[in-house]
Design a protein around this motif. Structure first.
Motif, PDB file in Angstrom:
ATOM      1  N   LEU A 124       5.796 -20.563 -30.499  1.00  0.00           N
ATOM      2  CA  LEU A 124       4.354 -20.695 -30.710  1.00  0.00           C
ATOM      3  C   LEU A 124       3.666 -21.296 -29.490  1.00  0.00           C
ATOM      4  CD1 LEU A 124       1.879 -20.656 -32.702  1.00  0.00           C
ATOM      5  CD2 LEU A 124       2.538 -22.994 -33.255  1.00  0.00           C
ATOM      6  N   LEU A 125       4.249 -22.336 -28.927  1.00  0.00           N
ATOM      7  CA  LEU A 125       3.663 -22.999 -27.765  1.00  0.00           C
ATOM      8  C   LEU A 125       3.612 -22.075 -26.550  1.00  0.00           C
ATOM      9  CD1 LEU A 125       5.308 -26.507 -28.152  1.00  0.00           C
ATOM     10  CD2 LEU A 125       2.856 -25.991 -28.322  1.00  0.00           C
ATOM     11  N   HIS A 126       4.694 -21.358 -26.308  1.00  0.00           N
ATOM     12  CA  HIS A 126       4.716 -20.447 -25.161  1.00  0.00           C
ATOM     13  C   HIS A 126       3.701 -19.318 -25.329  1.00  0.00           C
ATOM     14  CE1 HIS A 126       7.873 -22.218 -22.780  1.00  0.00           C
ATOM     15  NE2 HIS A 126       8.610 -22.358 -23.865  1.00  0.00           N
ATOM     16  N   GLU A 127       3.544 -18.814 -26.543  1.00  0.00           N
ATOM     17  CA  GLU A 127       2.554 -17.765 -26.802  1.00  0.00           C
ATOM     18  C   GLU A 127       1.132 -18.296 -26.595  1.00  0.00           C
ATOM     19  OE1 GLU A 127       0.989 -14.073 -27.664  1.00  0.00           O
ATOM     20  OE2 GLU A 127       3.080 -14.584 -27.305  1.00  0.00           O
ATOM     21  N   ALA A 128       0.850 -19.481 -27.131  1.00  0.00           N
ATOM     22  CA  ALA A 128      -0.481 -20.077 -26.968  1.00  0.00           C
ATOM     23  C   ALA A 128      -0.774 -20.349 -25.498  1.00  0.00           C
ATOM     24  CB  ALA A 128      -0.583 -21.365 -27.780  1.00  0.00           C
TER      25      ALA A 128
ATOM     26  N   SER B  53       0.508 -18.879 -22.884  1.00  0.00           N
ATOM     27  CA  SER B  53       0.360 -17.607 -22.190  1.00  0.00           C
ATOM     28  C   SER B  53      -1.024 -17.007 -22.427  1.00  0.00           C
ATOM     29  CB  SER B  53       1.443 -16.637 -22.659  1.00  0.00           C
ATOM     30  OG  SER B  53       1.264 -15.373 -22.084  1.00  0.00           O
ATOM     31  N   ARG B  54      -1.457 -16.979 -23.677  1.00  0.00           N
ATOM     32  CA  ARG B  54      -2.772 -16.391 -23.994  1.00  0.00           C
ATOM     33  C   ARG B  54      -3.917 -17.184 -23.367  1.00  0.00           C
ATOM     34  NH1 ARG B  54      -2.880 -13.850 -30.023  1.00  0.00           N
ATOM     35  NH2 ARG B  54      -1.026 -12.573 -29.790  1.00  0.00           N
ATOM     36  N   LEU B  55      -3.821 -18.493 -23.426  1.00  0.00           N
ATOM     37  CA  LEU B  55      -4.879 -19.314 -22.843  1.00  0.00           C
ATOM     38  C   LEU B  55      -4.890 -19.203 -21.318  1.00  0.00           C
ATOM     39  CD1 LEU B  55      -4.651 -22.377 -25.218  1.00  0.00           C
ATOM     40  CD2 LEU B  55      -6.613 -20.843 -24.967  1.00  0.00           C
ATOM     41  N   SER B  56      -3.705 -19.130 -20.720  1.00  0.00           N
ATOM     42  CA  SER B  56      -3.625 -18.964 -19.265  1.00  0.00           C
ATOM     43  C   SER B  56      -4.227 -17.630 -18.844  1.00  0.00           C
ATOM     44  CB  SER B  56      -2.174 -19.054 -18.796  1.00  0.00           C
ATOM     45  OG  SER B  56      -1.669 -20.347 -18.985  1.00  0.00           O
ATOM     46  N   GLU B  57      -3.948 -16.575 -19.621  1.00  0.00           N
ATOM     47  CA  GLU B  57      -4.519 -15.259 -19.330  1.00  0.00           C
ATOM     48  C   GLU B  57      -6.046 -15.279 -19.429  1.00  0.00           C
ATOM     49  OE1 GLU B  57      -2.650 -12.483 -21.980  1.00  0.00           O
ATOM     50  OE2 GLU B  57      -0.697 -12.720 -21.018  1.00  0.00           O
ATOM     51  N   ALA B  58      -6.570 -16.153 -20.287  1.00  0.00           N
ATOM     52  CA  ALA B  58      -8.023 -16.269 -20.446  1.00  0.00           C
ATOM     53  C   ALA B  58      -8.641 -17.151 -19.358  1.00  0.00           C
ATOM     54  CB  ALA B  58      -8.348 -16.839 -21.830  1.00  0.00           C
ATOM     55  N   GLY B  59      -7.799 -17.682 -18.456  1.00  0.00           N
ATOM     56  CA  GLY B  59      -8.313 -18.456 -17.338  1.00  0.00           C
ATOM     57  C   GLY B  59      -8.214 -19.965 -17.493  1.00  0.00           C
ATOM     58  N   TYR B  60      -7.618 -20.426 -18.571  1.00  0.00           N
ATOM     59  CA  TYR B  60      -7.490 -21.867 -18.784  1.00  0.00           C
ATOM     60  C   TYR B  60      -6.229 -22.392 -18.120  1.00  0.00           C
ATOM     61  CZ  TYR B  60     -11.179 -21.352 -22.204  1.00  0.00           C
ATOM     62  OH  TYR B  60     -12.374 -21.082 -22.804  1.00  0.00           O
TER      63      TYR B  60
ATOM     64  N   THR C  78     -22.805  -5.644 -22.507  1.00  0.00           N
ATOM     65  CA  THR C  78     -22.166  -6.767 -23.189  1.00  0.00           C
ATOM     66  C   THR C  78     -21.107  -7.395 -22.303  1.00  0.00           C
ATOM     67  OG1 THR C  78     -20.591  -5.297 -24.227  1.00  0.00           O
ATOM     68  CG2 THR C  78     -22.539  -5.901 -25.535  1.00  0.00           C
ATOM     69  N   SER C  79     -20.935  -8.671 -22.486  1.00  0.00           N
ATOM     70  CA  SER C  79     -19.971  -9.436 -21.716  1.00  0.00           C
ATOM     71  C   SER C  79     -18.632  -9.510 -22.438  1.00  0.00           C
ATOM     72  CB  SER C  79     -20.512 -10.851 -21.496  1.00  0.00           C
ATOM     73  OG  SER C  79     -19.543 -11.615 -20.841  1.00  0.00           O
ATOM     74  N   HIS C  80     -17.555  -9.490 -21.670  1.00  0.00           N
ATOM     75  CA  HIS C  80     -16.211  -9.586 -22.248  1.00  0.00           C
ATOM     76  C   HIS C  80     -15.508 -10.876 -21.827  1.00  0.00           C
ATOM     77  CE1 HIS C  80     -16.446  -5.599 -23.859  1.00  0.00           C
ATOM     78  NE2 HIS C  80     -16.816  -5.124 -22.670  1.00  0.00           N
ATOM     79  N   TYR C  81     -16.258 -11.917 -21.570  1.00  0.00           N
ATOM     80  CA  TYR C  81     -15.662 -13.182 -21.165  1.00  0.00           C
ATOM     81  C   TYR C  81     -15.183 -13.930 -22.396  1.00  0.00           C
ATOM     82  CZ  TYR C  81     -17.568 -12.128 -16.651  1.00  0.00           C
ATOM     83  OH  TYR C  81     -17.843 -11.506 -15.469  1.00  0.00           O
ATOM     84  N   PRO C  82     -13.961 -14.506 -22.330  1.00  0.00           N
ATOM     85  CA  PRO C  82     -13.403 -15.184 -23.502  1.00  0.00           C
ATOM     86  C   PRO C  82     -14.196 -16.428 -23.885  1.00  0.00           C
ATOM     87  CG  PRO C  82     -12.020 -15.557 -21.573  1.00  0.00           C
ATOM     88  CD  PRO C  82     -13.085 -14.560 -21.175  1.00  0.00           C
ATOM     89  N   LEU C  83     -14.273 -16.654 -25.157  1.00  0.00           N
ATOM     90  CA  LEU C  83     -14.875 -17.873 -25.697  1.00  0.00           C
ATOM     91  C   LEU C  83     -16.298 -18.090 -25.192  1.00  0.00           C
ATOM     92  CD1 LEU C  83     -11.737 -20.167 -25.439  1.00  0.00           C
ATOM     93  CD2 LEU C  83     -12.495 -18.831 -27.401  1.00  0.00           C
TER      94      LEU C  83
END
Length: 102
Positions: free
Chosen positions: A54-58, A60-67, A1-6
């Protein structure tokens, strides 16, 4: 199985996100008179702080996912709904004490 986000494949490059926006509704009562407000517990500053968190958390999470995130911003209801002449001193206080959210 793949663990790539989205459901991204391992070869897919995530797209760039131009802006993440947090919305808040301001009211005239969110701006206490400058002489009575303590600056830290003013409702408007609490709302802005919540949006900023909220913005900093979003981001951070999106950046960690490669965005790649270009900007973050806070949007409010039209200023004519909450800005009054009696709040002039409070607005000056707010703009001199607020931090940049980006």
């Amino acid at each position: 199985t793949s663990h790539y986000p989205l459901t991204m494949t391992k070869h897919a490059k995530p797209f760039r996100i131009r802006t993440i926006t947090a919305f808040t509704i301001l009211h005239p009562s969110d701006f206490p008179p400058a002489e009575t407000g303590d600056g830290e517990n003013d409702p408007v500053l609490q709302k802005i702080d919540q949006c900023s968190t909220l913005l900093h958390e979003a981001k951070s999470r999106l950046s960690e996912a490669g965005y790649e995130i270009q900007t973050v911003r806070i949007a409010t209801n039209p200023f004519g709904e909450w800005l009054t002449l009696k709040h002039d001193a409070s607005i000056n206080h707010l703009t001199s004490t607020s931090d940049d959210v980006s």
